[in-house]
Design an enzyme around this catalytic site. Structure first.
Site, mmCIF file in Angstrom:
data_model
loop_
_atom_site.group_PDB
_atom_site.id
_atom_site.type_symbol
_atom_site.label_atom_id
_atom_site.label_comp_id
_atom_site.label_asym_id
_atom_site.label_seq_id
_atom_site.Cartn_x
_atom_site.Cartn_y
_atom_site.Cartn_z
ATOM 1 N N ASP A 25 0.839 -1.205 0.000
ATOM 2 C CA ASP A 25 0.000 0.000 0.000
ATOM 3 C C ASP A 25 0.873 1.255 0.000
ATOM 4 O O ASP A 25 0.739 2.121 -0.864
ATOM 5 C CB ASP A 25 -0.923 0.008 1.234
ATOM 6 C CG ASP A 25 -1.733 -1.270 1.347
ATOM 7 O OD1 ASP A 25 -2.581 -1.504 0.485
ATOM 8 O OD2 ASP A 25 -1.494 -2.039 2.306
ATOM 9 N N GLY A 284 2.861 -9.759 -4.380
ATOM 10 C CA GLY A 284 2.011 -8.588 -4.115
ATOM 11 C C GLY A 284 1.748 -7.743 -5.336
ATOM 12 O O GLY A 284 1.290 -8.226 -6.367
ATOM 13 N N GLU A 285 2.045 -6.445 -5.217
ATOM 14 C CA GLU A 285 1.723 -5.529 -6.316
ATOM 15 C C GLU A 285 2.932 -4.734 -6.791
ATOM 16 O O GLU A 285 3.304 -4.752 -7.957
ATOM 17 C CB GLU A 285 0.621 -4.557 -5.856
ATOM 18 C CG GLU A 285 0.298 -3.522 -6.913
ATOM 19 C CD GLU A 285 -1.100 -2.953 -6.838
ATOM 20 O OE1 GLU A 285 -1.959 -3.557 -6.169
ATOM 21 O OE2 GLU A 285 -1.341 -1.897 -7.448
ATOM 22 N N SER A 287 6.340 -4.829 -6.059
ATOM 23 C CA SER A 287 7.547 -5.541 -6.513
ATOM 24 C C SER A 287 7.248 -6.302 -7.807
ATOM 25 O O SER A 287 8.141 -6.519 -8.636
ATOM 26 C CB SER A 287 8.088 -6.481 -5.434
ATOM 27 O OG SER A 287 7.124 -7.429 -5.055
HETATM 28 O O1 TRH Z 1 4.568 -6.211 0.795
HETATM 29 P P1 TRH Z 1 3.664 -6.824 -0.191
HETATM 30 O O2 TRH Z 1 3.323 -8.220 0.057
HETATM 31 O O3 TRH Z 1 2.348 -5.972 -0.293
HETATM 32 C C1 TRH Z 1 1.110 -6.596 -0.547
HETATM 33 C C2 TRH Z 1 0.571 -6.154 -1.880
HETATM 34 O O4 TRH Z 1 0.586 -4.777 -2.079
HETATM 35 C C3 TRH Z 1 -0.833 -6.634 -2.040
HETATM 36 O O5 TRH Z 1 -1.396 -6.175 -3.246
HETATM 37 C C4 TRH Z 1 -1.644 -6.142 -0.882
HETATM 38 O O6 TRH Z 1 -2.951 -6.509 -1.014
HETATM 39 C C5 TRH Z 1 -1.048 -6.712 0.369
HETATM 40 O O7 TRH Z 1 0.283 -6.275 0.522
HETATM 41 C C6 TRH Z 1 -1.837 -6.283 1.588
HETATM 42 O O8 TRH Z 1 4.318 -6.742 -1.657
HETATM 43 P P2 TRH Z 1 4.600 -5.514 -2.629
HETATM 44 O O9 TRH Z 1 3.318 -4.980 -3.166
HETATM 45 O O10 TRH Z 1 5.577 -5.966 -3.586
HETATM 46 O O11 TRH Z 1 5.243 -4.380 -1.729
HETATM 47 C C7 TRH Z 1 6.547 -4.452 -1.262
HETATM 48 C C8 TRH Z 1 7.143 -3.070 -1.244
HETATM 49 O O12 TRH Z 1 8.346 -3.072 -0.517
HETATM 50 C C9 TRH Z 1 7.482 -2.544 -2.625
HETATM 51 O O13 TRH Z 1 7.192 -1.169 -2.715
HETATM 52 C C10 TRH Z 1 8.985 -2.756 -2.741
HETATM 53 C C11 TRH Z 1 9.375 -2.497 -1.317
HETATM 54 N N1 TRH Z 1 10.655 -3.052 -0.913
HETATM 55 C C12 TRH Z 1 11.710 -2.192 -0.722
HETATM 56 O O14 TRH Z 1 11.578 -0.960 -0.940
HETATM 57 N N2 TRH Z 1 12.906 -2.688 -0.296
HETATM 58 C C13 TRH Z 1 13.094 -4.008 -0.089
HETATM 59 O O15 TRH Z 1 14.208 -4.413 0.282
HETATM 60 C C14 TRH Z 1 12.004 -4.899 -0.315
HETATM 61 C C15 TRH Z 1 12.182 -6.386 -0.110
HETATM 62 C C16 TRH Z 1 10.789 -4.388 -0.722
#
Ligand code: TRH
Length: 395
Positions: A25, A284-285, A287
């Site tokens: 989010d 998720g979304e 990444s």
């Molecule tokens: O953390 P997530 O599993 O988030 C999820 C999804 O958004 C999903 O759609 C939602 O419904 C759920 O949460 C509640 O995966 P996502 O979306 O990839 O988000 C991870 C964020 O973290 C992304 O912006 C990348 C960031 N990130 C970093 O900035 N540095 C890092 O080292 C890592 C591993 C991630």
């Protein structure tokens, strides 16, 4: 008339973000906020976030104790139930009315903002979750009548030109290409991740670099076994919190698999790490989108949803990709948590000719998506089409 991209009149954006779970989010909202505030747009952006601690994980520059702060051109406000109403006074209430209120992922706007909106000429958008499903095209930008005669528009990210598109900053792929052509930059990033010189030399000498950012039910042991069994050495990177305790439980045996724990990185460094790896396993979304821009083989695990809605999302996305049927099956095995099928499928994909095919198809998919307008540009085009006085009122 509203601001067109490239026109000097900036808009005022208020983006409201509730952190429901994990990092997606705030991850999406932070990227969008930064892009709108940066050149060439340079809009005024306020980002309201209810959980600064989670935000701080992906942006250590955030002070979790501070109610109001400025970072990367964005004003960040801690949004709490006791945030004084006067803090919201500016939201949707600018005198010049060039203002846009974005509620991210259907979060409930604060009553002070909702109460002020009927009298204001702001544009009200709900930024939706990303999906590759067909119905998204029909719902993108549709208005919905709200109490008080306001209308709210639903902005759907997506994979086709009839949707809101994907977040992609200007010049991103050029930056990626420059990065991928610069081994010294990768060495420095890996050192920053805590890898020692021996590991980095191993990677420079041709070891496969794999990043795994997944949910706990993924078939991780199968992944490790298939990689360890392959003749090409692998260095497997696990961000903090992913697969806890693995270092103690996995004996790679062959010596061809090195598992390394890495710290959570700032988003720009996370992107560079994706560009640096040979295989990105994401979730998720956010990444998920960023792994597309690496243009390299990737495996996506959707966030588990009720009634298997995540399977529908996964299959809709796979159907849009140019990936070979076997690669689609491999990606499905990952989400299914099927250890045996995944291990066999990955072993198959690690063969040189199959791997090359996966690389080529991934690059082609990235190229095709990058030919479409990006999400922020689409958003600004939509805002530009709204005469101020009729922005949110039904006629
Ligand atoms: O953390 P997530 O599993 O988030 C999820 C999804 O958004 C999903 O759609 C939602 O419904 C759920 O949460 C509640 O995966 P996502 O979306 O990839 O988000 C991870 C964020 O973290 C992304 O912006 C990348 C960031 N990130 C970093 O900035 N540095 C890092 O080292 C890592 C591993 C991630």
């Amino acid at each position: 008339m509203r601001h067109h991209p490239g026109c000097p009149t900036p808009l005022w954006f208020d983006i409201f973000c509730q952190v429901v779970d994990n990092f997606g989010d705030i991850g999406v909202c932070w990227r969008l906020a930064r892009q709108l505030a940066a050149a060439p747009h340079r809009h005024h952006v306020r980002l309201w976030v209810d959980d600064l601690h989670t935000f701080q994980r992906l942006e250590p520059g955030v002070n979790a104790q501070q109610r109001l702060q400025q970072l990367d051109g964005v004003q960040i406000l801690h949004w709490t139930t006791d945030t004084p109403a006067r803090y919201f006074a500016g939201s949707g209430a600018r005198a010049d009315a060039n203002s846009v209120v974005i509620e991210a992922f259907g979060c409930d706007l604060p009553p002070a903002v909702l109460n002020a909106m009927p009298e204001r000429n702001c544009l009200w958008l709900n930024l939706e979750y990303l999906s590759a499903e067909d119905w998204v095209e029909g719902f993108h930008l549709q208005p919905s009548l709200q109490p008080g005669g306001l209308r709210k528009h639903f902005f759907f990210p997506g994979f086709t030109v009839k949707t809101g598109g994907l977040l992609r900053e200007p010049g991103l792929l050029e930056k990626r290409n420059a990065w991928q052509a610069n081994p010294a930059a990768r060495r420095a990033l890996l050192a920053q991740c805590g890898l020692n010189t021996t590991d980095i030399d191993t990677i420079d000498n041709g070891a496969r670099l794999v990043l795994v950012f997944c949910y706990p039910d993924a078939p991780l042991s199968a992944l490790a076994q298939a990689l360890a069994a392959n003749s090409r050495p692998t260095v497997l990177l696990l961000p903090d919190g992913v697969w806890p305790g693995v270092e103690d439980t996995i004996d790679a045996g062959t010596g061809r698999l090195q598992i390394r724990r890495i710290p959570f990185l700032r988003q720009p460094d996370f992107d560079r790490l994706l560009w640096s790896c040979d295989l990105n396993i994401v979730r998720g979304e956010d990444s998920w989108v960023r792994a597309h821009w690496a243009g390299r083989p990737m495996i996506w695990q959707p966030y588990t949803q009720a009634e298997n809605a995540h399977w529908v999302k996964l299959d809709a996305w796979l159907a849009r990709t140019p990936l070979h049927a076997d690669t689609r099956k491999l990606i499905r095995h990952w989400t299914a948590g099927d250890e045996t099928a995944f291990s066999l499928g990955l072993a198959h994909h690690l063969q040189a000719d199959i791997w090359t095919r996966w690389e080529q198809q991934s690059a082609a998919w990235c190229h095709a998506l990058a030919a479409q307008p990006d999400l922020a540009s689409n958003l600004l085009t939509f805002c530009a089409g709204f005469p101020v006085a009729t922005a949110n009122r039904l006629k």
